[in-house]
Design an enzyme around this catalytic site. Structure first.
Site, mmCIF file in Angstrom:
data_model
loop_
_atom_site.group_PDB
_atom_site.id
_atom_site.type_symbol
_atom_site.label_atom_id
_atom_site.label_comp_id
_atom_site.label_asym_id
_atom_site.label_seq_id
_atom_site.Cartn_x
_atom_site.Cartn_y
_atom_site.Cartn_z
ATOM 1 N N LYS A 218 12.541 -31.022 -3.026
ATOM 2 C CA LYS A 218 12.731 -30.076 -1.811
ATOM 3 C C LYS A 218 14.107 -29.742 -1.789
ATOM 4 C CE LYS A 218 8.713 -30.751 0.783
ATOM 5 N NZ LYS A 218 7.989 -31.543 1.971
ATOM 6 N N ARG A 252 3.838 -37.788 -1.768
ATOM 7 C CA ARG A 252 3.339 -36.861 -2.363
ATOM 8 C C ARG A 252 4.362 -35.993 -3.214
ATOM 9 N NH1 ARG A 252 3.531 -31.078 -1.321
ATOM 10 N NH2 ARG A 252 1.541 -29.969 -1.566
HETATM 11 C C1 9MG Z 1 2.024 -28.611 1.212
HETATM 12 N N1 9MG Z 1 3.081 -29.546 1.599
HETATM 13 C C2 9MG Z 1 4.188 -29.170 1.295
HETATM 14 N N2 9MG Z 1 5.094 -30.232 1.425
HETATM 15 C C3 9MG Z 1 4.371 -31.189 2.106
HETATM 16 C C4 9MG Z 1 4.714 -32.486 2.780
HETATM 17 O O1 9MG Z 1 6.112 -32.981 2.760
HETATM 18 N N3 9MG Z 1 3.756 -33.078 3.197
HETATM 19 C C5 9MG Z 1 2.662 -32.676 3.309
HETATM 20 N N4 9MG Z 1 1.663 -33.380 3.847
HETATM 21 N N5 9MG Z 1 2.137 -31.512 2.795
HETATM 22 C C6 9MG Z 1 3.145 -30.747 2.091
#
Ligand code: 9MG
Length: 271
Positions: A218, A252
Site C-alpha cells: 500500500k 490480505r
Molecule cells: C479490496 N481491498 C483493497 N485493500 C483492502 C483491504 O485492506 N481490506 C479489504 N478487506 N479489502 C481490500
C-alpha cells in the site's frame, strides 16, 4: 476454537490465514492489467496457493473511478467459472448487491465489502446466503478518500463504525461466526492514521469477530520507504507481522508464499 463459516467451508482461525489478492482490473495500483484476461487470473489464483482467494473486478485504489455492476460481473464471473473445481473458499471484493448475488450463485463463499454492506440491498444479499462477509471501514469514496482525511479520534471512530456495522449485520440475520472486520488501512487514512490504527489493533478484538488486515504494497508503505509498489515486499511483510501481533487472523496479500514465512516465524515466537 475460533472459526469462520464461509458457505460450505468452516475455516479454523487458530492459525492465521492468508487471503490472496486476484485483481481482474486494468487499473489496480500494484498488478492492474496483469490478470485482466480471465485465463491469466485463474492461473494466477491457483498459483497463489492462498487459504482464501479474493477476486475483485473494480479497483479501489485511491483516485480510482467506479465501474458499472455489469462491467464488474463481466470481469469476475468468468474467473469464478474457471475456479469451479478449486476446493477453497473464494471471496469476491464488491460493494454492489447485484454483483454479490451473482457471485454467490457462481460459487463464491465470502463477500469482501469495502463499504461494509451499506449499499441498499447489500445486507439482504449476504443475509440470504450462508457466505462469510468482511465489513471494512472506509472514510469517503476511493476517488477522493485520500484528499486530506480528518478524524478527531481515528481508532475510536473506526472501532465505533465497525461495531455498529457488525450489530446491523447480525440484526439482519448474519451470524457472528460469518463476520470478519477490517479497519481498512489506506482507505481515507493518512500514514499517521494508519499507524495509529495498527498500534491499537488489539482493541478491535473486543468486537468478538476475526480481524482482517490488508497492508500489502500500500501507498503508506511507499511513503515510509520511498519505494514504488513493486518494491514494497519487505515493508508489506513488516506490516503483516505487526498486524499479526495486534491480533489479525486473516492477512490480505499479493505475496502469499512470503507472508506464510512471516506467519511461521510469528507462530514460533508466540509458542
Ligand atoms: C479490496 N481491498 C483493497 N485493500 C483492502 C483491504 O485492506 N481490506 C479489504 N478487506 N479489502 C481490500
Amino acid at each position: 476454537m475460533a472459526v469462520l463459516v464461509a458457505g460450505r467451508f468452516r475455516l479454523d482461525l487458530a492459525q492465521p490465514l492468508v487471503m490472496g489478492v486476484v485483481n481482474v482490473t486494468p487499473d489496480s495500483f500494484s498488478d492492474g492489467g496483469k490478470f485482466f484476461d480471465p485465463k491469466a487470473a485463474v492461473a494466477h489464483a491457483v498459483n497463489l496457493d492462498a487459504d482464501i482467494l479474493d477476486i475483485g473486478g473494480e479497483s479501489s485504489r485511491p483516485g480510482a473511478l467506479p465501474v458499472s455492476a455489469q462491467q464488474e460481473m463481466d470481469r469476475i464471473l468468468p474467473v469464478l467459472e474457471g475456479l469451479k473445481g478449486v476446493e477453497k473458499p473464494i471471496s469476491v471484493d464488491t460493494r454492489r448487491p447485484e454483483v454479490m448475488q451473482a457471485a454467490l450463485r457462481a460459487g463464491a463463499s465470502m463477500i469482501n465489502d469495502i463499504e461494509a454492506l451499506q449499499a441498499p440491498g447489500a445486507l439482504d444479499a449476504v443475509a440470504n446466503s450462508r457466505c462469510a462477509v468482511c465489513l471494512m471501514h472506509m472514510k469517503g469514496e476511493p476517488a477522493t478518500m485520500q484528499k486530506d482525511p480528518h478524524y478527531d479520534d481515528v481508532v475510536g471512530e473506526v472501532l465505533g463504525f465497525l461495531k455498529e456495522r457488525t450489530q446491523v449485520a447480525m440484526q439482519a440475520g448474519i451470524a457472528q461466526e460469518r463476520i470478519v472486520i477490517d479497519p481498512g488501512f489506506g482507505f481515507g487514512k493518512t500514514v499517521a492514521h494508519n499507524m495509529e490504527v495498527l498500534r491499537n489493533l488489539a482493541r478491535f478484538k473486543a468486537l468478538g469477530v476475526p480481524i482482517l488486515a490488508g497492508w500489502s504494497r500500500k501507498s503508506t508503505l511507499g511513503k515510509l520507504t520511498g519505494r514504488p509498489a513493486e518494491e514494497r515486499l519487505a515493508a508489506s511483510l513488516a506490516a503483516a507481522l505487526l498486524a499479526l501481533q495486534g491480533g489479525a487472523t486473516i492477512l490480505r496479500v499479493h505475496d502469499v508464499k512470503e507472508t506464510r514465512d512471516v506467519i511461521a516465524v510469528w507462530r514460533a515466537y508466540r509458542q
